[in-house]
Motif scaffolding. Structure first.
Motif, PDB file in Angstrom:
ATOM      1  N   ILE A  90      46.635  33.117  40.171  1.00 51.31           N
ATOM      2  CA  ILE A  90      46.214  33.954  41.295  1.00 51.31           C
ATOM      3  C   ILE A  90      45.328  33.135  42.240  1.00 51.31           C
ATOM      4  O   ILE A  90      44.367  32.504  41.795  1.00 51.31           O
ATOM      5  N   PRO A  91      45.651  33.127  43.537  1.00 55.28           N
ATOM      6  CA  PRO A  91      44.799  32.375  44.479  1.00 55.28           C
ATOM      7  C   PRO A  91      43.445  33.081  44.633  1.00 55.28           C
ATOM      8  O   PRO A  91      43.346  34.137  45.255  1.00 55.28           O
ATOM      9  N   ARG A  92      42.429  32.494  44.076  1.00 57.83           N
ATOM     10  CA  ARG A  92      41.153  33.201  43.972  1.00 57.83           C
ATOM     11  C   ARG A  92      40.394  33.324  45.300  1.00 57.83           C
ATOM     12  O   ARG A  92      39.459  34.098  45.414  1.00 57.83           O
ATOM     13  N   ASP A  93      40.803  32.532  46.293  1.00 62.56           N
ATOM     14  CA  ASP A  93      40.105  32.621  47.590  1.00 62.56           C
ATOM     15  C   ASP A  93      40.476  33.890  48.342  1.00 62.56           C
ATOM     16  O   ASP A  93      39.821  34.259  49.311  1.00 62.56           O
ATOM     17  N   HIS A  94      41.541  34.546  47.912  1.00 65.36           N
ATOM     18  CA  HIS A  94      42.016  35.698  48.698  1.00 65.36           C
ATOM     19  C   HIS A  94      41.971  37.004  47.916  1.00 65.36           C
ATOM     20  O   HIS A  94      42.644  37.963  48.290  1.00 65.36           O
ATOM     21  N   ILE A  95      41.190  37.067  46.860  1.00 68.46           N
ATOM     22  CA  ILE A  95      41.294  38.261  46.006  1.00 68.46           C
ATOM     23  C   ILE A  95      40.778  39.529  46.692  1.00 68.46           C
ATOM     24  O   ILE A  95      41.204  40.623  46.366  1.00 68.46           O
ATOM     25  N   GLU A  96      39.876  39.386  47.637  1.00 71.23           N
ATOM     26  CA  GLU A  96      39.303  40.588  48.273  1.00 71.23           C
ATOM     27  C   GLU A  96      40.377  41.496  48.855  1.00 71.23           C
ATOM     28  O   GLU A  96      40.253  42.714  48.839  1.00 71.23           O
ATOM     29  N   ALA A  97      41.415  40.878  49.396  1.00 70.58           N
ATOM     30  CA  ALA A  97      42.452  41.678  50.058  1.00 70.58           C
ATOM     31  C   ALA A  97      43.587  42.067  49.111  1.00 70.58           C
ATOM     32  O   ALA A  97      44.492  42.806  49.485  1.00 70.58           O
ATOM     33  N   MET A  98      43.508  41.577  47.881  1.00 73.16           N
ATOM     34  CA  MET A  98      44.616  41.845  46.947  1.00 73.16           C
ATOM     35  C   MET A  98      44.416  43.178  46.245  1.00 73.16           C
ATOM     36  O   MET A  98      43.299  43.530  45.863  1.00 73.16           O
ATOM     37  N   LYS A  99      45.510  43.879  46.039  1.00 77.39           N
ATOM     38  CA  LYS A  99      45.457  45.140  45.313  1.00 77.39           C
ATOM     39  C   LYS A  99      45.370  44.857  43.811  1.00 77.39           C
ATOM     40  O   LYS A  99      46.124  44.029  43.286  1.00 77.39           O
ATOM     41  N   ALA A 100      44.479  45.561  43.155  1.00 72.95           N
ATOM     42  CA  ALA A 100      44.281  45.321  41.722  1.00 72.95           C
ATOM     43  C   ALA A 100      45.580  45.527  40.943  1.00 72.95           C
ATOM     44  O   ALA A 100      45.890  44.769  40.024  1.00 72.95           O
ATOM     45  N   LEU A 134      43.583  45.330  31.927  1.00 67.09           N
ATOM     46  CA  LEU A 134      42.694  46.156  32.748  1.00 67.09           C
ATOM     47  C   LEU A 134      41.367  46.380  32.018  1.00 67.09           C
ATOM     48  O   LEU A 134      40.284  46.267  32.601  1.00 67.09           O
ATOM     49  N   VAL A 135      41.470  46.694  30.729  1.00 66.66           N
ATOM     50  CA  VAL A 135      40.261  46.932  29.943  1.00 66.66           C
ATOM     51  C   VAL A 135      39.463  45.635  29.795  1.00 66.66           C
ATOM     52  O   VAL A 135      38.234  45.632  29.913  1.00 66.66           O
ATOM     53  N   GLU A 136      40.165  44.520  29.580  1.00 60.84           N
ATOM     54  CA  GLU A 136      39.483  43.223  29.487  1.00 60.84           C
ATOM     55  C   GLU A 136      38.726  42.932  30.792  1.00 60.84           C
ATOM     56  O   GLU A 136      37.617  42.419  30.768  1.00 60.84           O
ATOM     57  N   PHE A 137      39.363  43.249  31.904  1.00 62.65           N
ATOM     58  CA  PHE A 137      38.765  43.041  33.223  1.00 62.65           C
ATOM     59  C   PHE A 137      37.464  43.847  33.344  1.00 62.65           C
ATOM     60  O   PHE A 137      36.420  43.330  33.745  1.00 62.65           O
ATOM     61  N   VAL A 138      37.535  45.121  32.953  1.00 64.85           N
ATOM     62  CA  VAL A 138      36.352  45.992  33.049  1.00 64.85           C
ATOM     63  C   VAL A 138      35.249  45.508  32.098  1.00 64.85           C
ATOM     64  O   VAL A 138      34.074  45.434  32.470  1.00 64.85           O
ATOM     65  N   LEU A 139      35.630  45.126  30.879  1.00 64.51           N
ATOM     66  CA  LEU A 139      34.631  44.647  29.916  1.00 64.51           C
ATOM     67  C   LEU A 139      33.979  43.347  30.392  1.00 64.51           C
ATOM     68  O   LEU A 139      32.780  43.130  30.207  1.00 64.51           O
ATOM     69  N   HIS A 140      34.774  42.490  31.026  1.00 60.36           N
ATOM     70  CA  HIS A 140      34.243  41.231  31.570  1.00 60.36           C
ATOM     71  C   HIS A 140      33.203  41.542  32.649  1.00 60.36           C
ATOM     72  O   HIS A 140      32.119  40.949  32.660  1.00 60.36           O
ATOM     73  N   GLU A 180      35.968  34.697  38.186  1.00 58.62           N
ATOM     74  CA  GLU A 180      35.837  34.043  36.877  1.00 58.62           C
ATOM     75  C   GLU A 180      36.872  34.608  35.898  1.00 58.62           C
ATOM     76  O   GLU A 180      37.506  33.869  35.148  1.00 58.62           O
ATOM     77  N   PHE A 181      37.045  35.934  35.950  1.00 57.80           N
ATOM     78  CA  PHE A 181      38.038  36.577  35.071  1.00 57.80           C
ATOM     79  C   PHE A 181      39.445  36.054  35.382  1.00 57.80           C
ATOM     80  O   PHE A 181      40.212  35.726  34.474  1.00 57.80           O
ATOM     81  N   PHE A 182      39.743  35.964  36.672  1.00 57.48           N
ATOM     82  CA  PHE A 182      41.094  35.511  37.041  1.00 57.48           C
ATOM     83  C   PHE A 182      41.306  34.038  36.678  1.00 57.48           C
ATOM     84  O   PHE A 182      42.399  33.649  36.282  1.00 57.48           O
ATOM     85  N   ALA A 183      40.245  33.234  36.815  1.00 54.20           N
ATOM     86  CA  ALA A 183      40.366  31.820  36.462  1.00 54.20           C
ATOM     87  C   ALA A 183      40.739  31.679  34.988  1.00 54.20           C
ATOM     88  O   ALA A 183      41.539  30.818  34.613  1.00 54.20           O
TER      89      ALA A 183
END
Lengths: 348, 86
Positions: B22-32, B42-48, B13-16
């Motif tokens: 970013i291809p959201r179907d493959h995020i598990e294997a992606m490095k942050a 990064l902070v927005e991501f954590v707050l989300h 949801e954050f990436f959308a």
């Protein structure tokens, strides 16, 4: 009796360094650091996290800031930084000098103690504005809230003190300990930047002045949260309970906001000490501030990092420069003690 | 107890919203660190994630994992934090 901030002096001093330049310098230094490889790799990843993105800071310790070694070199770096900062502030004052001399000068720093003091060094550079009978005194150990607590102090002085100058210098780079593998030390090195500022407070208003309103401070129970540790040869950055540090800081600030009865005031311009982006965004949420209201603090953090107690004055100067007559201005700062300070004023 | 799928959904949801390319179907294997390159993001991501998962996330606790791990591994870490095992 009303008091007014008549001018804020905010020169930028030292060498401007980007996150990438810091990371490159630290990377080279880590090759010499005495620690096992796994520890170094983990520490360097931590540094990478702290230096993510586009951010700059100013460094008064010079290009070889990671080579400072021993008490004498740290003290000499502090002395040079104070000399550079007092000269820069004096030059800004002399460019547009007040018509009346200052009745008092307060020097503020949390990084070092040397004689002669900051107030006397400043006075020596402004002999026509700071007479021999002006009160001259340094205030130490105030941390990131020191400058605004000094303003609170001046606001409570008797009417005899008509014009007071506060000079703040926070050469945080002089505290770095390149030999240490302590994470608090590296958190300090990567978070802080060097800075200085001055503020002229008068009992007479003037063009573009800020009339001071309610100024308050609060000390919570997190006395150990931020401290100076000491290493092989000097003081260094320290924090308590690194794992819980951030949530404890957030908790202290939120408690203070309730005690200080900070109100949501959407029309006010806000200066918030840039202790960290996480804290800034959390506070904005609590204060009901839109993201745009945080822009002065965020852009200061990106350009200069956390200059300890000099930061809030740089942000206030920026806000005051853009404010219209009658504009309410608020500020909030937090730091060692654990202290939280708030202030308000109206642009004249 | 936090569900791993819920963590990954919150990340997507954050990436959308913030990184639509970013291809959201493959995020598990992606490095942050390959996706998030600014501290504010990064902070927005954590707050989300805090808001969506009802969890207090201490950046210091996650530490450098925020940039060295994949999103899948970060999801595992957050599940562990949510269950109180970290």
């Amino acid at each position: 009796m009303s008091r007014y901030i008549r001018a804020i002096y905010a020169p930028l001093v030292g060498l401007r360094l980007s996150n990438q330049e810091m990371l490159d310098a630290i990377s080279s230094w880590f090759e010499k650091l005495e620690a096992d490889d796994a520890e170094k790799t983990s520490l360097f990843d931590f540094v990478r996290l702290l230096l993510i993105g586009n951010r700059h800071r100013y460094n008064q310790a010079g290009e070889k800031f990671l080579s400072i070694d021993g008490f004498a070199e740290h003290a000499a770096a502090f002395s040079r930084a104070v000399e550079e900062s007092t000269s820069a502030i004096a030059a800004e004052i002399l460019a547009e000098p007040p018509q009346q001399p200052f009745d008092a000068v307060l020097g503020v720093s949390s990084e070092g103690l040397l004689l002669p003091g900051i107030a006397e060094l400043t006075a020596a550079k402004l002999p026509n504005l700071i007479g021999q009978t002006a009160m001259q005194m340094d205030l130490g150990n105030g941390g990131c809230t020191a400058s605004v607590r000094a303003i609170q102090l001046v606001n409570n002085l008797s009417a005899d003190f008509r014009n007071v100058l506060i000079v703040v210098m926070e050469p945080t780079s002089t505290l770095l300990d390149p030999k240490s593998t302590d994470r608090s030390n590296w958190q300090g090195i990567c978070t802080f930047g060097d800075g200085c500022a001055g503020v002229w407070i008068s009992n007479e208003p003037g063009e573009g002045a800020l009339e001071l309103g309610k100024l308050r401070s609060w000390r919570g129970d997190g006395i150990d949260l931020i401290r100076w540790d000491w290493g092989s040869d000097y003081y260094r950055f320290g924090i308590a309970e690194r794992e819980q540090f951030e949530s404890r800081v957030r908790g202290q600030v939120l408690e203070a906001m309730n005690v200080l009865q900070l109100e949501k005031e959407p029309e006010a311009s806000w200066a918030i000490h840039p202790a960290g982006i996480m804290l800034l965004l959390s506070l904005a949420k609590k204060l009901g501030l839109p993201r745009v209201a945080l822009e002065p603090s965020l852009s200061h953090f990106k350009a200069c990092s956390n200059m300890s107690s000099a930061s809030i004055l740089h942000i206030l100067k920026n806000i005051l420069g853009c404010a219209k007559p009658g504009q309410p201005i608020r500020w909030l700062s937090m730091g060692a003690g654990f202290h939280v300070t708030s202030g308000s004023g109206i642009r004249v | 107890m936090i569900d791993r799928i819920a963590v990954l959904e919150a990340m997507k949801e954050f990436f959308a919203e913030n990184f639509p390319n970013i291809p959201r179907d493959h995020i598990e294997a992606m490095k942050a660190s390959d996706v998030i390159q600014q501290s504010l993001d990064l902070v927005e991501f954590v707050l989300h994630l805090e808001e969506k998962l009802g969890l207090e996330i201490n950046i210091n606790t996650l530490g450098e994992k925020l940039i060295t791990k994949t999103f899948g591994e970060l999801a595992d870490e957050l599940v562990a934090i949510g269950s109180g095992s970290q």
